[in-house]
Design a protein around this motif. Structure first.
Motif, PDB file in Angstrom:
ATOM      1  N   GLN A  17       0.832  -1.211   0.000  1.00 56.32           N
ATOM      2  CA  GLN A  17       0.000   0.000   0.000  1.00 56.32           C
ATOM      3  C   GLN A  17       0.867   1.260   0.000  1.00 56.32           C
ATOM      4  OE1 GLN A  17      -2.511  -0.494   3.435  1.00 56.32           O
ATOM      5  NE2 GLN A  17      -3.597  -2.258   2.551  1.00 56.32           N
ATOM      6  N   ILE A  18       1.949   1.219   0.781  1.00 56.76           N
ATOM      7  CA  ILE A  18       2.891   2.340   0.803  1.00 56.76           C
ATOM      8  C   ILE A  18       3.465   2.573  -0.596  1.00 56.76           C
ATOM      9  CG2 ILE A  18       5.186   3.061   1.611  1.00 56.76           C
ATOM     10  CD1 ILE A  18       4.489   1.686   4.298  1.00 56.76           C
ATOM     11  N   ASP A  19       3.888   1.496  -1.243  1.00 59.35           N
ATOM     12  CA  ASP A  19       4.451   1.600  -2.596  1.00 59.35           C
ATOM     13  C   ASP A  19       3.424   2.165  -3.572  1.00 59.35           C
ATOM     14  OD1 ASP A  19       6.759   0.559  -1.598  1.00 59.35           O
ATOM     15  OD2 ASP A  19       6.743  -1.280  -2.779  1.00 59.35           O
ATOM     16  N   ASN A  20       2.222   1.632  -3.536  1.00 64.57           N
ATOM     17  CA  ASN A  20       1.182   2.084  -4.476  1.00 64.57           C
ATOM     18  C   ASN A  20       0.920   3.586  -4.333  1.00 64.57           C
ATOM     19  OD1 ASN A  20       0.821  -0.518  -5.427  1.00 64.57           O
ATOM     20  ND2 ASN A  20      -0.916  -0.955  -4.094  1.00 64.57           N
ATOM     21  N   ARG A  21       0.853   4.039  -3.104  1.00 62.59           N
ATOM     22  CA  ARG A  21       0.502   5.441  -2.853  1.00 62.59           C
ATOM     23  C   ARG A  21       1.669   6.379  -3.185  1.00 62.59           C
ATOM     24  NH1 ARG A  21      -0.346   4.823   1.961  1.00 62.59           N
ATOM     25  NH2 ARG A  21       1.475   5.772   2.925  1.00 62.59           N
ATOM     26  N   THR A  22       2.851   6.061  -2.710  1.00 61.93           N
ATOM     27  CA  THR A  22       3.963   7.014  -2.814  1.00 61.93           C
ATOM     28  C   THR A  22       4.627   7.000  -4.188  1.00 61.93           C
ATOM     29  OG1 THR A  22       5.535   5.419  -1.849  1.00 61.93           O
ATOM     30  CG2 THR A  22       4.381   6.914  -0.338  1.00 61.93           C
ATOM     31  N   LEU A  23       4.650   5.873  -4.855  1.00 62.32           N
ATOM     32  CA  LEU A  23       5.193   5.847  -6.216  1.00 62.32           C
ATOM     33  C   LEU A  23       4.296   6.634  -7.168  1.00 62.32           C
ATOM     34  CD1 LEU A  23       6.416   2.143  -6.418  1.00 62.32           C
ATOM     35  CD2 LEU A  23       7.858   4.168  -6.663  1.00 62.32           C
ATOM     36  N   ALA A  24       2.991   6.574  -6.919  1.00 62.26           N
ATOM     37  CA  ALA A  24       2.042   7.305  -7.780  1.00 62.26           C
ATOM     38  C   ALA A  24       2.217   8.814  -7.685  1.00 62.26           C
ATOM     39  CB  ALA A  24       0.612   6.906  -7.419  1.00 62.26           C
ATOM     40  N   GLU A  25       2.889   9.290  -6.624  1.00 59.10           N
ATOM     41  CA  GLU A  25       3.104  10.727  -6.447  1.00 59.10           C
ATOM     42  C   GLU A  25       4.222  11.270  -7.349  1.00 59.10           C
ATOM     43  OE1 GLU A  25       2.105  10.547  -1.642  1.00 59.10           O
ATOM     44  OE2 GLU A  25       4.159  10.793  -2.380  1.00 59.10           O
ATOM     45  N   ALA A  26       5.040  10.389  -7.899  1.00 64.66           N
ATOM     46  CA  ALA A  26       6.211  10.825  -8.664  1.00 64.66           C
ATOM     47  C   ALA A  26       5.817  11.450  -9.995  1.00 64.66           C
ATOM     48  CB  ALA A  26       7.142   9.643  -8.900  1.00 64.66           C
ATOM     49  N   LYS A  27       6.579  12.456 -10.425  1.00 58.40           N
ATOM     50  CA  LYS A  27       6.338  13.069 -11.726  1.00 58.40           C
ATOM     51  C   LYS A  27       6.800  12.159 -12.855  1.00 58.40           C
ATOM     52  CE  LYS A  27       5.858  17.951 -10.877  1.00 58.40           C
ATOM     53  NZ  LYS A  27       6.237  19.306 -11.346  1.00 58.40           N
ATOM     54  N   LYS A  28       7.857  11.395 -12.597  1.00 61.41           N
ATOM     55  CA  LYS A  28       8.340  10.414 -13.567  1.00 61.41           C
ATOM     56  C   LYS A  28       8.784   9.170 -12.803  1.00 61.41           C
ATOM     57  CE  LYS A  28      10.338  13.757 -16.883  1.00 61.41           C
ATOM     58  NZ  LYS A  28      11.620  14.161 -17.558  1.00 61.41           N
ATOM     59  N   ILE A  29       8.556   8.015 -13.408  1.00 64.73           N
ATOM     60  CA  ILE A  29       9.075   6.771 -12.842  1.00 64.73           C
ATOM     61  C   ILE A  29       9.864   6.040 -13.917  1.00 64.73           C
ATOM     62  CG2 ILE A  29       8.572   4.570 -11.719  1.00 64.73           C
ATOM     63  CD1 ILE A  29       5.932   5.698 -10.782  1.00 64.73           C
ATOM     64  N   TYR A  30      11.139   5.851 -13.643  1.00 65.79           N
ATOM     65  CA  TYR A  30      11.995   5.027 -14.502  1.00 65.79           C
ATOM     66  C   TYR A  30      12.397   3.789 -13.712  1.00 65.79           C
ATOM     67  CZ  TYR A  30      12.586   9.273 -17.310  1.00 65.79           C
ATOM     68  OH  TYR A  30      12.371  10.384 -18.084  1.00 65.79           O
ATOM     69  N   CYS A  31      12.666   2.710 -14.407  1.00 65.35           N
ATOM     70  CA  CYS A  31      13.199   1.500 -13.788  1.00 65.35           C
ATOM     71  C   CYS A  31      14.531   1.156 -14.447  1.00 65.35           C
ATOM     72  CB  CYS A  31      12.234   0.323 -13.943  1.00 65.35           C
ATOM     73  SG  CYS A  31      10.695   0.527 -13.015  1.00 65.35           S
ATOM     74  N   ILE A  32      15.416   0.514 -13.700  1.00 71.20           N
ATOM     75  CA  ILE A  32      16.752   0.247 -14.232  1.00 71.20           C
ATOM     76  C   ILE A  32      16.781  -0.920 -15.217  1.00 71.20           C
ATOM     77  CG2 ILE A  32      17.919   1.240 -12.238  1.00 71.20           C
ATOM     78  CD1 ILE A  32      18.467  -1.688 -11.321  1.00 71.20           C
ATOM     79  N   SER A  33      15.658  -1.608 -15.370  1.00 74.98           N
ATOM     80  CA  SER A  33      15.613  -2.722 -16.331  1.00 74.98           C
ATOM     81  C   SER A  33      14.173  -3.069 -16.654  1.00 74.98           C
ATOM     82  CB  SER A  33      16.320  -3.958 -15.759  1.00 74.98           C
ATOM     83  OG  SER A  33      15.580  -4.485 -14.666  1.00 74.98           O
ATOM     84  N   GLU A  34      13.994  -3.841 -17.719  1.00 74.88           N
ATOM     85  CA  GLU A  34      12.671  -4.384 -18.055  1.00 74.88           C
ATOM     86  C   GLU A  34      12.178  -5.273 -16.926  1.00 74.88           C
ATOM     87  OE1 GLU A  34      10.646  -3.953 -20.512  1.00 74.88           O
ATOM     88  OE2 GLU A  34      11.785  -2.982 -22.117  1.00 74.88           O
ATOM     89  N   ASN A  35      13.089  -5.994 -16.299  1.00 75.47           N
ATOM     90  CA  ASN A  35      12.725  -6.905 -15.221  1.00 75.47           C
ATOM     91  C   ASN A  35      12.076  -6.151 -14.061  1.00 75.47           C
ATOM     92  OD1 ASN A  35      12.626  -9.547 -14.217  1.00 75.47           O
ATOM     93  ND2 ASN A  35      14.511  -9.294 -13.057  1.00 75.47           N
ATOM     94  N   VAL A  36      12.674  -5.032 -13.662  1.00 79.60           N
ATOM     95  CA  VAL A  36      12.119  -4.229 -12.577  1.00 79.60           C
ATOM     96  C   VAL A  36      10.799  -3.591 -13.021  1.00 79.60           C
ATOM     97  CG1 VAL A  36      12.516  -2.233 -11.077  1.00 79.60           C
ATOM     98  CG2 VAL A  36      14.391  -3.810 -11.573  1.00 79.60           C
ATOM     99  N   ARG A  37      10.750  -3.119 -14.263  1.00 80.20           N
ATOM    100  CA  ARG A  37       9.513  -2.523 -14.773  1.00 80.20           C
ATOM    101  C   ARG A  37       8.376  -3.549 -14.789  1.00 80.20           C
ATOM    102  NH1 ARG A  37       8.878   0.106 -20.771  1.00 80.20           N
ATOM    103  NH2 ARG A  37       9.198  -2.056 -21.404  1.00 80.20           N
ATOM    104  N   ASN A  38       8.663  -4.751 -15.209  1.00 79.05           N
ATOM    105  CA  ASN A  38       7.628  -5.785 -15.266  1.00 79.05           C
ATOM    106  C   ASN A  38       7.095  -6.134 -13.884  1.00 79.05           C
ATOM    107  OD1 ASN A  38       7.872  -5.880 -18.036  1.00 79.05           O
ATOM    108  ND2 ASN A  38       9.242  -7.650 -18.045  1.00 79.05           N
ATOM    109  N   ARG A  39       7.990  -6.182 -12.884  1.00 85.89           N
ATOM    110  CA  ARG A  39       7.543  -6.451 -11.516  1.00 85.89           C
ATOM    111  C   ARG A  39       6.609  -5.343 -11.023  1.00 85.89           C
ATOM    112  NH1 ARG A  39      13.214  -6.904  -9.083  1.00 85.89           N
ATOM    113  NH2 ARG A  39      14.092  -8.773 -10.016  1.00 85.89           N
TER     114      ARG A  39
END
Length: 349
Positions: free
Chosen positions: A130-152
């Protein structure tokens, strides 16, 4: 032209006395920002994952940190990296996600987590998500260091993001060298890195070839015991934590690089190996590594089985021309990964 007045805080969470790829990446991001005229600084808060409730307390610590200004001067932007740094409040929050707290996500139901899906554990798991869902959604941009992290992130949280591959700390310094009779393994000595697969394979590999292991970590003693158990003490060298020049030379003169972690987030070793013109030996469950390594294209992809790994390595040893060609292909694979593109993506202008 870069704005020379922008102040950027890089948010990092480090386990004290523990140093690895994430810490190196944060340091180099800071260096690269400062080199381009930004005023950048690392904000590091110690991270502790036990007792399990401490994970929630860690998030609360970041929630209470105020990085909107410092000493009466505005901080223009924060760049957050991994759990729980992205919990911080800031109007210009950009996330470059190294990884979430994997033991409550993809590592559940594996030997690499202390969590179960019952009782208090389940409450903590749900709270962190729940913490992740709420606080990540606040970001202006979200990048991931790999496709693997993005897919998760998409699978578990339903959050979209972009991939931004990190360049290596020593980008531009790697060089092609000889193909001497040793296999090189680098990185933190941790169970997830699975160096034991190569140690167990070594007794089946051409006896002229040795193994050099660079790095330190909690798994070192068990690996040393395994070397003795497998009877390959005379063919394995533990080099410990090495300086940059030594690391570059190890990569440069190895015949091949072994890197077969379990579902790796990204894996700098892959990039460093290819920048050095060396093929990478990995496994079909190594995660982010597979975004770059192609079987018989620029390396070898095997089942996580020591005998199969040995057989594939022996075939490559017997075909030196193929060995050289795979190394050349590796250079082409990663030549587009550079810091100029990375900084341009991360900074809000």
């Amino acid at each position: 032209m870069f704005n020379r007045k922008k102040r950027i805080a890089i948010c990092a969470a480090q386990i004290p006395f523990n140093y690895g790829g994430a810490e190196i990446l944060v340091e180099e991001l800071n260096n690269q920002l400062n080199m381009r005229g930004y005023q950048s600084e690392i904000i590091n808060v110690p991270f502790k994952w036990y007792p399990k409730e401490q994970l929630i307390d860690n998030a609360l610590q970041w929630k209470m940190v105020d990085l909107t200004e410092s000493n009466g001067e505005k901080i223009d932007q924060v760049i957050c990296t991994k759990y729980p740094t992205y919990v911080i409040n800031h109007p210009n929050k950009v996330v470059w996600l190294f990884h979430q707290h994997r033991p409550v996500y993809d590592l559940l139901d594996t030997p690499y987590t202390e969590f179960s899906k019952t009782g208090n554990d389940l409450k903590i798991i749900n709270h962190i998500r729940q913490i992740d869902n709420r606080t990540l959604a606040e970001a202006k941009k979200i990048y991931c260091i790999s496709e693997n992290v993005r897919n998760r992130l998409k699978e578990y949280n339903g959050i979209e993001s972009e991939v931004l591959y990190p360049p290596t700390k020593l980008d531009g310094s790697y060089k092609e060298g000889n193909f001497e009779k040793y296999i090189f393994s680098a990185g933190r000595l941790d169970p997830l890195k699975r160096v034991e697969l190569l140690i167990q394979a070594l007794k089946f590999i051409n006896k002229e070839y040795k193994l050099v292991i660079a790095g330190k970590g909690k798994h070192e003693e068990k690996l040393r015991d395994l070397v003795v158990k497998e009877g390959v003490e005379d063919r394995v060298k533990f080099s410990g934590f090495v300086n940059d020049e030594t690391l570059i030379n190890y990569y440069s003169n190895a015949s091949m690089i072994f890197f077969a972690p379990k579902d790796e987030d990204y894996g700098f070793i892959t990039i460093e190996a290819f920048k050095s013109g060396k093929p990478v030996i990995t496994t079909n469950d190594s995660g982010g590594v597979l975004e770059f390594v192609r079987h018989n294209g620029n390396g070898l992809v095997c089942n996580p089985n020591s005998r199969e790994i040995a057989d594939n390595i022996n075939n490559l040893i017997e075909n030196q021309e193929k060995l050289f060609q795979l190394g050349k292909k590796g250079i082409e694979t990663v030549k587009y990964i550079n810091w100029d593109h990375t900084i341009k993506s991360l900074v809000i202008e």
